[in-house]
Write a protein that holds these residues in place. Structure first.
Motif, PDB file in Angstrom:
ATOM      1  N   GLY A   6       0.787  -1.222   0.000  1.00  0.00           N
ATOM      2  CA  GLY A   6       0.000   0.000   0.000  1.00  0.00           C
ATOM      3  C   GLY A   6       0.814   1.264   0.000  1.00  0.00           C
ATOM      4  O   GLY A   6       1.961   1.308  -0.444  1.00  0.00           O
ATOM      5  N   VAL A  51      -6.889   9.787   4.849  1.00  0.00           N
ATOM      6  CA  VAL A  51      -6.204   8.497   4.708  1.00  0.00           C
ATOM      7  C   VAL A  51      -4.706   8.726   4.884  1.00  0.00           C
ATOM      8  O   VAL A  51      -4.069   9.356   4.057  1.00  0.00           O
ATOM      9  N   CYS A  58      -2.993   3.115   3.684  1.00  0.00           N
ATOM     10  CA  CYS A  58      -3.995   2.288   3.005  1.00  0.00           C
ATOM     11  C   CYS A  58      -3.261   1.093   2.405  1.00  0.00           C
ATOM     12  O   CYS A  58      -2.234   1.263   1.758  1.00  0.00           O
ATOM     13  N   MET A 106      -9.156  -4.508   1.914  1.00  0.00           N
ATOM     14  CA  MET A 106      -8.372  -3.308   2.127  1.00  0.00           C
ATOM     15  C   MET A 106      -8.437  -2.913   3.593  1.00  0.00           C
ATOM     16  O   MET A 106      -9.462  -3.096   4.244  1.00  0.00           O
ATOM     17  N   ASN A 107      -7.345  -2.359   4.095  1.00  0.00           N
ATOM     18  CA  ASN A 107      -7.291  -1.748   5.417  1.00  0.00           C
ATOM     19  C   ASN A 107      -6.863  -0.299   5.230  1.00  0.00           C
ATOM     20  O   ASN A 107      -6.010  -0.011   4.391  1.00  0.00           O
ATOM     21  N   PHE A 108      -7.451   0.628   6.012  1.00  0.00           N
ATOM     22  CA  PHE A 108      -6.983   2.007   5.964  1.00  0.00           C
ATOM     23  C   PHE A 108      -7.245   2.703   7.292  1.00  0.00           C
ATOM     24  O   PHE A 108      -8.062   2.253   8.091  1.00  0.00           O
ATOM     25  N   ASP A 132     -10.199   2.272  12.794  1.00  0.00           N
ATOM     26  CA  ASP A 132      -9.588   1.863  11.538  1.00  0.00           C
ATOM     27  C   ASP A 132     -10.552   0.981  10.756  1.00  0.00           C
ATOM     28  O   ASP A 132     -11.337   0.235  11.330  1.00  0.00           O
ATOM     29  N   MET A 172      -9.175   3.081  -3.429  1.00  0.00           N
ATOM     30  CA  MET A 172      -9.353   4.210  -2.522  1.00  0.00           C
ATOM     31  C   MET A 172      -9.399   5.494  -3.327  1.00  0.00           C
ATOM     32  O   MET A 172      -8.693   5.628  -4.328  1.00  0.00           O
TER      33      MET A 172
END
Length: 159
Positions: free
Chosen positions: A19, A61, A64, A73-75, A83, A125
């Motif tokens: 990311g 953000v 990400c 996805m993690n952000f 989160d 994103m």
């Protein structure tokens, strides 16, 4: 990377996280000897936010990532402890060892688009602004180790 479009290709082995993260040149990375993550380790967020500069802009953000094992996805914004993890996005697909995952960070449009083996999966994103750096997280376990090769790629013909 603070403006324009940037494209990177990541050759996958194992199940890394790939990311973008805010640049933090003053962060003492040597101080973090244990397992380290830009997302989900709220105890580290004050250290990250201490590196904030005016050019980070107003994007919500700060980090990400694509979770290669399942494509989610993690952000995070490092401010709220809420989160977003294992977030499903349109176009998500898991990745396997041998796949090439590419990301197009277009800071003029504020988007991060994901490709797998040269096929566009979609915009993971949007709403991005200010500078970011590429990053990869590898988690080592007894059963699995990972590796990632990163190279700059030519921008896709059209997005």
């Amino acid at each position: 990377m603070s403006s324009g479009a940037h494209y990177a290709e990541f050759l996958i082995t194992g199940n890394p996280y790939i990311g973008i993260v805010r640049p933090m040149p003053g962060l003492n990375a040597g101080a973090y000897q244990e397992e380290f993550s830009f997302i989900g380790d709220e105890d580290l967020y004050p250290d990250f936010l201490a590196q904030r500069t005016d050019d980070w802009d107003d994007s919500e953000v700060d980090a990400c990532e694509l979770k290669c094992d399942d494509g989610t996805m993690n952000f995070t914004d490092w401010v709220e402890v809420d989160d977003q993890v294992n977030y499903q996005w349109e176009g998500m697909e898991s990745c396997r060892s041998g796949d090439t995952v590419s990301m197009l960070l277009n800071l003029d449009e504020g988007t991060l688009t994901v490709y797998k083996n040269s096929r566009r999966l979609g915009v993971m994103m949007d709403g991005l602004s200010g500078p970011y750096c590429w990053y990869v997280s590898l988690y080592k376990s007894q059963a699995v180790t990972g590796a990632v090769s990163i190279k700059r790629g030519a921008l896709p013909d059209s997005d």
